[in-house]
Design a protein around this motif. Structure first.
Motif, short mmCIF file in Angstrom:
data_model
loop_
_atom_site.label_atom_id
_atom_site.label_comp_id
_atom_site.label_asym_id
_atom_site.label_seq_id
_atom_site.Cartn_x
_atom_site.Cartn_y
_atom_site.Cartn_z
N ALA A 1 0.83 -1.20 0.00
CA ALA A 1 0.00 0.00 0.00
C ALA A 1 0.87 1.25 0.00
O ALA A 1 0.57 2.24 -0.69
N ALA A 2 1.95 1.23 0.78
CA ALA A 2 2.85 2.39 0.83
C ALA A 2 3.48 2.67 -0.52
O ALA A 2 3.70 3.84 -0.88
N GLN A 3 3.78 1.61 -1.27
CA GLN A 3 4.36 1.83 -2.60
C GLN A 3 3.44 2.69 -3.47
O GLN A 3 3.91 3.54 -4.23
N ARG B 1 3.34 6.16 -5.72
CA ARG B 1 2.48 6.00 -6.89
C ARG B 1 2.98 4.87 -7.82
O ARG B 1 2.86 4.93 -9.03
N LYS B 2 3.54 3.83 -7.20
CA LYS B 2 3.97 2.65 -7.93
C LYS B 2 2.97 1.53 -7.66
O LYS B 2 2.65 1.24 -6.50
N VAL B 3 2.48 0.90 -8.70
CA VAL B 3 1.52 -0.20 -8.55
C VAL B 3 2.27 -1.50 -8.33
O VAL B 3 2.97 -1.98 -9.24
N PRO B 4 2.17 -2.12 -7.15
CA PRO B 4 2.84 -3.39 -6.92
C PRO B 4 2.27 -4.47 -7.84
O PRO B 4 1.09 -4.48 -8.16
#
Length: 409
Positions: free
Chosen positions: A225-227, A232-235
């Motif tokens: 979630a923090a990513q 703004r990076k989608v894991p």
């Protein structure tokens, strides 16, 4: 029955445990709510499970029932009492009110509108007992556009993002193999109840505490979630591997599989030394976490070939001696034979008819001044404690029998 501190059970025997002074009325079903209450019951609280009377309209056929799955029923409902009570009936609600006057906590996991239609919402019950902690678990929250959607674990896993980061890349979303949204919602609810009970010591008043399967699942996203929220990076899905460090994950050995967590440069160097790949440790493209992530396939291929030359047990001993985190991968039938698991004593032997050597999972923590009882009370039969509880409230046997005939209890 009292919300003071004598902790008496229905038969008058004193209750033991750190939470024995609390009485809880449990109107939950399925898994999340019973999971929350299991903790309180195991810690000595008096948990009175309210069930619909046999034969009454609207009986409960949800998963986890006694006849559907006895093993899971014992797992969820040990150390509790069972009271059959029809809260749709005015007489049933009057009985509930008598319980509430003596209780510390009331917990429910109906759809948000149901409790208000029944007249057993937080305002109604806290008007009877202002010290009451009222706890609610829902699928998606007590209000908002999805408030009345039915809440199920797999739906929360999907909407909470977990399935999008679980499984191998390119294979589509994958549900986690345990009901993690249900379980976490139950654990978070228990934490909220304990927090409210602690706050009550200062304020003298109870309050309404809430959680939902969706919120619990979102909370468990943690650094994924923090990513997104920060960077703004989608894991993405990475299967058994770690998205930020390489090599981690599952590697085939000569006789099975090994779990490896060589996180950071120090661990990577130790791993290379143990595998006889010393030259690889500082080679270009392998000499930092970002470089190894960029060359994930090559790194994994290099170590995979070496792991196939020995057994899981041999590699575990070699790597742990070298200071590299690793471990075997067990089937459920192997987990409880592990010497460390046996040493921790997390299982709870129970005497179940026809089940030789049966046991239940205990709580994953221990208190030094409150050792666990030798055996839990088995999950109650439906309505097993109804007579005793109603007598404790002062009702006569004649009145109780009339209520039974009318499906009030």
């Amino acid at each position: 029955m009292t919300n003071e501190s004598n902790g008496a059970g229905t038969a008058g025997a004193p209750r033991k445990g750190a939470l024995s002074r609390f009485t809880i009325i449990d109107a939950t079903r399925v898994r999340a709510g019973p999971t929350a209450m299991r903790l309180f019951a195991d810690m000595g609280a008096r948990v009175i499970k309210v069930e619909i009377p046999p034969g009454a309209p609207g009986g409960d056929d949800m998963i986890g029932g006694r006849d559907h799955n006895r093993a899971d029923y014992e797992n969820l409902h040990r150390n509790k009492e069972s009271l059959t009570l029809n809260m749709k009936d005015p007489a049933g609600r009057e009985i509930l009110h008598e319980l509430i006057r003596r209780a510390d906590v009331f917990i429910e996991n109906y759809r948000p509108d149901v409790k208000h239609r029944l007249g057993i919402g937080p305002d109604a019950l806290r008007a009877i007992n202002p010290r009451l902690v009222y706890a609610s678990i829902s699928g998606f929250g007590q209000d908002g556009p999805y408030a009345n959607w039915p809440g199920f674990d797999s739906i929360a896993q999907g909407m909470g993002g977990l399935m999008s980061v679980t499984g191998k890349p390119g294979e589509g979303p994958m549900r986690v193999g345990i009901p993690i949204a249900d379980l976490c919602a139950g654990h978070f609810c228990a934490m909220a109840i304990l927090t409210a009970l602690l706050e009550r010591e200062a304020s003298g008043e109870g309050q309404w505490v809430q959680t939902s399967l969706l919120e619990a699942q979102l909370a468990m996203l943690d650094f994924q979630a923090a990513q997104w929220l920060v960077d703004r990076k989608v894991p993405e899905q990475v299967g058994n591997e770690h998205p930020l460090t390489v090599p981690t994950g599952v590697f085939a050995t000569q006789d099975g599989y090994l779990n490896l967590a060589a996180i950071g440069q120090t661990m990577w160097t130790r791993l290379c030394d143990a595998l006889g790949l010393e030259d690889l440790a500082r080679a270009p493209g392998y000499d930092s976490d970002p470089a190894r992530v960029a060359n994930r396939d090559a790194v994994n291929q290099a170590v995979s070939e070496v792991f196939k030359t020995r057994t899981t047990k041999e590699w575990t001993e070699i790597l742990l001696k070298a200071g590299v985190p690793c471990g075997p991968i067990y089937g459920i039938d192997e987990v409880f034979d592990d010497p460390q698991v046996r040493h921790l004593g997390i299982t709870w032997p129970v005497d179940l008819p026809g089940k030789t050597g049966a046991a239940l999972l205990g709580q994953p923590f221990r208190l030094s001044r409150y050792p666990r009882e030798a055996a839990p009370r088995l999950a109650p039969e439906q309505g097993e404690d109804t007579q005793a509880i109603l007598q404790e409230l002062g009702y006569s046997d004649e009145q109780i029998e009339q209520w039974r005939k009318a499906f009030v209890v």
